[in-house]
Design an enzyme around this catalytic site. Structure first.
Site, PDB file in Angstrom:
ATOM      1  N   GLY A  50       0.832  -1.193   0.000  1.00  0.00           N
ATOM      2  CA  GLY A  50       0.000   0.000   0.000  1.00  0.00           C
ATOM      3  C   GLY A  50       0.863   1.237   0.000  1.00  0.00           C
ATOM      4  O   GLY A  50       2.057   1.162   0.266  1.00  0.00           O
ATOM      5  N   SER A  55     -24.617  -9.251 -25.664  1.00  0.00           N
ATOM      6  CA  SER A  55     -24.023  -8.171 -26.447  1.00  0.00           C
ATOM      7  C   SER A  55     -23.132  -8.715 -27.554  1.00  0.00           C
ATOM      8  O   SER A  55     -22.728  -7.986 -28.450  1.00  0.00           O
ATOM      9  CB  SER A  55     -23.187  -7.287 -25.532  1.00  0.00           C
ATOM     10  N   GLY A  56     -22.812 -10.007 -27.465  1.00  0.00           N
ATOM     11  CA  GLY A  56     -21.841 -10.551 -28.408  1.00  0.00           C
ATOM     12  C   GLY A  56     -20.459 -10.599 -27.784  1.00  0.00           C
ATOM     13  O   GLY A  56     -19.570 -11.254 -28.292  1.00  0.00           O
ATOM     14  N   GLY A  57     -20.274  -9.899 -26.660  1.00  0.00           N
ATOM     15  CA  GLY A  57     -18.989  -9.910 -25.959  1.00  0.00           C
ATOM     16  C   GLY A  57     -18.803 -11.193 -25.154  1.00  0.00           C
ATOM     17  O   GLY A  57     -19.736 -11.978 -25.009  1.00  0.00           O
ATOM     18  N   VAL A  58     -17.592 -11.385 -24.648  1.00  0.00           N
ATOM     19  CA  VAL A  58     -17.266 -12.624 -23.954  1.00  0.00           C
ATOM     20  C   VAL A  58     -18.091 -12.818 -22.680  1.00  0.00           C
ATOM     21  O   VAL A  58     -18.614 -13.906 -22.423  1.00  0.00           O
ATOM     22  CB  VAL A  58     -15.763 -12.631 -23.534  1.00  0.00           C
ATOM     23  N   ASP A  59     -18.208 -11.758 -21.893  1.00  0.00           N
ATOM     24  CA  ASP A  59     -18.800 -11.929 -20.569  1.00  0.00           C
ATOM     25  C   ASP A  59     -20.275 -12.346 -20.634  1.00  0.00           C
ATOM     26  O   ASP A  59     -20.690 -13.302 -19.979  1.00  0.00           O
ATOM     27  CB  ASP A  59     -18.666 -10.640 -19.745  1.00  0.00           C
ATOM     28  N   SER A  60     -21.060 -11.631 -21.442  1.00  0.00           N
ATOM     29  CA  SER A  60     -22.480 -11.992 -21.484  1.00  0.00           C
ATOM     30  C   SER A  60     -22.644 -13.348 -22.164  1.00  0.00           C
ATOM     31  O   SER A  60     -23.553 -14.116 -21.823  1.00  0.00           O
ATOM     32  CB  SER A  60     -23.310 -10.905 -22.171  1.00  0.00           C
TER      33      SER A  60
END
Ligand code: XMP
Length: 522
Positions: A56, A231-236
């Site tokens: 930190g 959305s076509g993205g990886v996550d969804s």
């Protein structure tokens, strides 16, 4: 249900804290990054097998500096303090922390003195001076006298106590940063700590994760119905595949084609999810609606806002048509969770408003299903592959929610979008041929500029638009460098774009790093 061993990382604000969590997970042990000030009950409920204290920016002598909570030591569990974490341990047990105005920053050679300690198991590397290796230092203060009970384990030129331990109580401390790649044996050290000292099993694997989530999703959803915005993205995509595995027909996906996708993308989403995965998928063609809305809009923030709002309205409209829906599923991943938890911080700096297509409509009253909340991006990919999604989806480059709208500078018309799409497809195709799409650059695309330039084709003077090529190398998209693509490749891309894309007569290359530039142009 099978559960996994857990390591808790207390975050003291180091820029590397997330990396600690990733390295531990790479050792197949589940880890959770929590603020050092999280209430004891919340942390202990996770039933950890050990603690890691991050580095930190503070000095332990600063007024109001973050402290080491009592419950950590009261738990009797092993603790590894890194940098600031080491200083906290030393101070707590009566050691001496030297205050320094000067930072030591950079590589150092670590000499391991207590070679049989489990922290250094398997540490020796063939061909290298026995028990020496490179570590990465980044600290001001450092421990100058160890507390009683602690013994030195390793030193460097500048740090007599580069690593130390009270082996009896399972307290370990290192001055350097094992989580960064510049510490060549760092991943091994963290793996040794969690396996050999905390006794964790290697039970954090994609298959275990999938089995566990399938049960959790079933328990949460029961007979309810779930809707998810693809959305076509990886996550969804991975979220959809995972939820589909758990509850099949009870999941309906909505995919809004706003006309701002790349070439062939809309068709690929339908092909993959409807045909191959057999999901309930409602594909909405909203191209006209979006084009009308965007006519004449040139301001990037206004484009983002309009596109985000429109998505919410269309999604709501379609979801309402489905009748009774009980849950909204989202592909939220761990960095999103950490990022939004940090939103209140005064140093959180908004550079762009990132409206994500697939983002949560604020006023919708659904319970959320977010099975990827705990995963880093690389873990999402591993899980997606294990669920049978194709590489073309899993290894897709990040694509902004507002899509081509923010790469089509100036006014958005169908004709200009098509121009951009064609140029982009040529660039991506040539990168793929050269096998540079994944390793040579992590994000690469074409941008259509709102200027015209003069050219000559055959004997004819032309006055047409300009395409800029953008390709970057990056680890985390927070900083990036422009990719040094081979001249031959660039020459071919430029030649093809000018020859094949009507309305474009010039190609330029973006050679700006981030910062000071951003990856996108708008
Ligand atoms: P910048 O341009 O800020 O981009 O360097 C960093 C990463 O974020 C993506 N990006 C967006 N993603 N909505 C998104 O969902 C947006 O409005 C947006 N703007 C940028 C960008 O593609 C890069 O990966």
């Amino acid at each position: 249900m099978k559960t996994h061993d857990t390591i808790i990382i207390l975050d003291y604000g180091s820029q590397y804290s997330q990396l600690i969590a990733r390295r531990v997970r790479e050792a197949h042990v589940y880890s959770r990054l929590v603020s050092w000030s999280t209430p004891a009950g919340e942390v202990l409920a996770l039933n950890p097998k050990g603690f890691i204290l991050s580095g930190g920016p503070n000095s332990v002598y600063d007024t109001g500096a973050p402290t080491l909570p009592d419950y950590v030591l009261d738990s009797g569990l092993p603790v590894l303090g890194i940098c600031y974490g080491m200083q906290l341990l030393a101070r707590r047990f009566g050691g001496q922390v030297g205050y320094s105005q000067h930072r030591e920053y950079g590589p150092a050679t670590l000499q391991v003195d207590k070679t049989d300690d489990p922290l250094f198991s398997g540490w020796q590397v063939a061909g290298v001076e026995p028990h020496q290796s490179q570590v990465w230092m980044s600290h001001g203060d450092k421990v100058e006298a160890l507390p009683s009970g602690f013994r030195p384990l390793a030193h460097s030129d500048n740090s007599p106590f580069a690593a130390a331990a009270d082996v009896e109580r399972g307290y370990y401390a290192v001055q350097f940063h094992p989580e960064v790649v510049h510490t060549t044996q760092g991943a091994r050290l963290l793996s040794n700590f969690v396996h050999h000292i905390c006794g964790c099993g290697a039970d954090w694997t994609p298959v275990n994760f999938i089995e566990e989530q399938v049960e959790l999703i079933r328990a949460q959803v029961g007979n309810g119905r779930v809707v998810l915005g693809l959305s076509g993205g990886v996550d969804s995509a991975v979220a959809a595949a995972l939820i589909h595995r758990a509850i099949g027909e009870q999941l309906t996906c909505i995919f809004v084609d706003h006309g701002l996708l790349r070439q062939g993308e809309a068709a690929q989403v339908v092909e993959t999810f409807q045909r191959e995965q057999g999901m309930n998928l409602i594909a909405i063609n909203a191209v006209e609606e979006y084009l009308e809305m965007l006519a004449g809009v040139t301001d990037p923030e206004q484009k983002r806002r309009l596109i985000g709002e429109k998505f919410v309205r269309i999604f709501e409209r379609e979801a309402n048509k489905l009748g009774q829906i009980d849950f909204l599923a989202q592909g939220t991943i761990y960095p999103d969770v950490i990022e939004s938890a940090g939103k209140g911080k005064k140093d959180a700096h908004v550079i762009k408003t990132h409206h994500n297509v697939g983002g949560l409509p604020d006023d919708m009253e659904f319970e959320l299903v977010e099975p990827l909340r705990e995963l880093f991006k690389d873990e999402v990919r591993t899980v997606g592959t294990a669920l049978g999604l194709p590489d073309s989806i899993i290894w897709r480059q990040p694509f902004p929610g507002p899509g081509l709208a923010i790469r089509c500078l100036g006014e958005i018309t169908w004709e200009r979008l098509e121009r951009l799409r064609q140029a982009d497809a040529i660039f991506v195709e040539e990168l793929r041929h050269a096998e540079m799409l994944r390793l040579g650059t992590q994000q690469s695309f074409a941008v259509l500029l709102p200027v015209k330039s003069v050219g000559v084709m055959g004997d004819v003077r032309t006055y047409q638009e300009v395409i800029a090529l953008r390709a970057v190398t990056t680890e985390d998209f927070m900083t990036a460098d422009w990719a040094r693509l081979p001249y031959e490749l660039l020459a071919k891309v430029s030649r093809r774009i000018v020859n094949e894309v009507a309305g474009v007569n010039r190609v330029v290359l973006d050679i700006t790093s981030k910062p000071p530039g951003t990856i996108e142009w708008e």
